[in-house]
Design a protein around this motif. Structure first.
Motif, short mmCIF file in Angstrom:
data_model
loop_
_atom_site.label_atom_id
_atom_site.label_comp_id
_atom_site.label_asym_id
_atom_site.label_seq_id
_atom_site.Cartn_x
_atom_site.Cartn_y
_atom_site.Cartn_z
N ASP A 33 0.85 -1.13 -0.21
CA ASP A 33 0.04 0.02 0.04
C ASP A 33 0.89 1.33 -0.05
OD1 ASP A 33 -2.36 -1.40 0.10
OD2 ASP A 33 -2.59 -1.33 2.23
N GLN A 34 1.91 1.27 0.74
CA GLN A 34 2.63 2.35 0.88
C GLN A 34 3.69 2.55 -0.12
OE1 GLN A 34 4.93 2.91 4.78
NE2 GLN A 34 6.26 4.26 3.96
N PHE A 35 4.45 1.68 -0.80
CA PHE A 35 5.12 1.93 -1.81
C PHE A 35 4.71 1.59 -3.44
CE2 PHE A 35 7.58 1.32 2.04
CZ PHE A 35 8.64 2.34 1.80
N SER A 36 3.88 1.22 -3.64
CA SER A 36 3.13 0.87 -4.90
C SER A 36 2.16 1.62 -5.13
CB SER A 36 2.59 -0.59 -5.33
OG SER A 36 2.24 -0.78 -6.23
N GLY A 37 2.58 2.32 -6.23
CA GLY A 37 1.49 3.56 -6.67
C GLY A 37 0.49 2.97 -7.61
N HIS A 38 0.32 1.72 -8.16
CA HIS A 38 -0.38 1.44 -9.11
C HIS A 38 -1.04 0.06 -8.89
CE1 HIS A 38 3.43 -0.77 -10.19
NE2 HIS A 38 2.47 -1.63 -10.88
N LYS A 39 -1.77 -0.41 -9.63
CA LYS A 39 -2.64 -1.76 -9.46
C LYS A 39 -2.60 -2.30 -10.75
CE LYS A 39 -5.18 -1.46 -5.39
NZ LYS A 39 -5.33 -2.79 -4.51
N ILE A 40 -2.63 -3.66 -11.04
CA ILE A 40 -2.92 -4.30 -12.32
C ILE A 40 -4.11 -4.79 -12.57
CG2 ILE A 40 -1.98 -6.36 -13.44
CD1 ILE A 40 0.36 -4.22 -12.68
N VAL A 41 -4.58 -4.19 -13.49
CA VAL A 41 -6.07 -4.47 -14.13
C VAL A 41 -6.24 -5.39 -15.30
CG1 VAL A 41 -8.21 -3.55 -14.51
CG2 VAL A 41 -6.80 -2.21 -13.20
N THR A 42 -6.80 -6.37 -15.13
CA THR A 42 -6.86 -7.27 -16.28
C THR A 42 -8.44 -7.24 -16.62
OG1 THR A 42 -5.11 -8.85 -15.36
CG2 THR A 42 -6.73 -9.82 -17.01
N LEU A 43 -8.62 -7.32 -17.87
CA LEU A 43 -10.14 -7.24 -18.55
C LEU A 43 -10.15 -8.37 -19.61
CD1 LEU A 43 -9.23 -3.68 -19.07
CD2 LEU A 43 -11.49 -4.20 -17.62
N PHE A 45 -12.68 -8.68 -22.58
CA PHE A 45 -13.71 -8.29 -23.35
C PHE A 45 -14.49 -9.18 -24.22
CE2 PHE A 45 -10.18 -5.28 -23.02
CZ PHE A 45 -10.79 -4.10 -22.48
N SER A 46 -15.67 -8.83 -24.28
CA SER A 46 -16.56 -9.84 -25.05
C SER A 46 -16.41 -9.81 -26.65
CB SER A 46 -18.19 -9.40 -24.70
OG SER A 46 -18.36 -8.10 -24.81
N GLY A 58 -4.54 3.52 -19.19
CA GLY A 58 -3.20 3.08 -18.46
C GLY A 58 -2.01 2.49 -19.12
N GLU A 59 -0.92 2.14 -18.82
CA GLU A 59 0.04 1.60 -19.49
C GLU A 59 -0.41 0.03 -19.79
OE1 GLU A 59 4.67 -0.11 -18.59
OE2 GLU A 59 3.79 1.66 -17.23
N VAL A 60 -0.31 -0.22 -20.98
CA VAL A 60 -0.77 -1.58 -21.54
C VAL A 60 0.52 -2.47 -21.30
CG1 VAL A 60 -1.39 -2.90 -23.33
CG2 VAL A 60 -2.23 -0.62 -23.38
N MET A 64 -3.65 -9.92 -25.15
CA MET A 64 -3.80 -11.66 -25.68
C MET A 64 -5.50 -11.53 -25.79
SD MET A 64 -1.21 -13.78 -23.48
CE MET A 64 -1.74 -15.39 -24.12
N ASN A 65 -5.89 -11.27 -26.96
CA ASN A 65 -7.31 -11.14 -27.48
C ASN A 65 -7.87 -12.28 -26.67
OD1 ASN A 65 -9.44 -9.85 -28.59
ND2 ASN A 65 -8.78 -10.40 -30.68
N PRO A 66 -8.95 -12.25 -26.06
CA PRO A 66 -9.83 -11.02 -25.80
C PRO A 66 -9.45 -10.34 -24.47
CG PRO A 66 -11.01 -12.82 -25.14
CD PRO A 66 -9.69 -13.29 -25.77
N LYS A 67 -8.17 -10.78 -23.88
CA LYS A 67 -7.80 -10.20 -22.83
C LYS A 67 -6.86 -9.14 -22.81
CE LYS A 67 -8.86 -13.87 -19.81
NZ LYS A 67 -8.64 -14.86 -18.76
N ALA A 68 -6.60 -8.02 -22.07
CA ALA A 68 -5.74 -7.17 -21.69
C ALA A 68 -5.42 -6.91 -20.29
CB ALA A 68 -6.10 -5.99 -22.45
N LYS A 69 -3.85 -6.53 -20.17
CA LYS A 69 -3.40 -6.50 -18.68
C LYS A 69 -3.04 -4.85 -18.72
CE LYS A 69 -1.86 -9.62 -16.24
NZ LYS A 69 -0.93 -10.81 -15.86
#
Length: 118
Positions: A33-43, A45-46, A58-60, A64-69
């Motif tokens: 929580d203190q030292f990481s300024g980001h999260k990893i979001v995995t999506l 897509f339909s 955000g930074e891609v 890997m179609n249909p997913k992105a991180k």
């Protein structure tokens, strides 16, 4: 230890010492929580429709179609997800902290930069 899986499995308390000073003393989740300024979001897509504007959220990190991180600043995750969900057909979402190895690397990198600036 240099083996972060061991650290995560065995340690309840973490102490980071740099140049003879205690820089952090607390829980493992607290260091993230203190030292990481980001999260990893995995999506996921339909209908295999990969949006072309992912970099605007955000930074891609990976596609890997249909997913992105994506790597998204913690402060921007809620807004980015709201926009993504409003503008694209998303089947699944996960939001995670970055890997512990990355956070520890960020900790020591920031401490090294701070020490060299003084």
């Amino acid at each position: 230890s240099h083996y972060m899986k061991d650290v995560a499995a065995l340690c309840h308390r973490v102490v980071v010492i740099a140049q003879g000073r205690i820089e952090y003393d607390g829980s493992l989740s607290g260091i993230v929580d203190q030292f990481s300024g980001h999260k990893i979001v995995t999506l996921a897509f339909s209908e295999d429709r990969m949006p072309e504007d992912l970099a605007s959220y955000g930074e891609v990190l990976e596609v890997m179609n249909p997913k992105a991180k994506l790597k998204i600043a913690r402060a921007d995750v809620t807004e980015a997800l709201a926009k993504l969900l409003a503008n694209h057909a998303v089947e699944d979402v996960s939001v995670e902290d970055p890997p512990l190895e990355d956070v520890i690397a960020e900790v020591f990198s920031s401490l090294t930069v701070a020490a060299s600036a003084t």
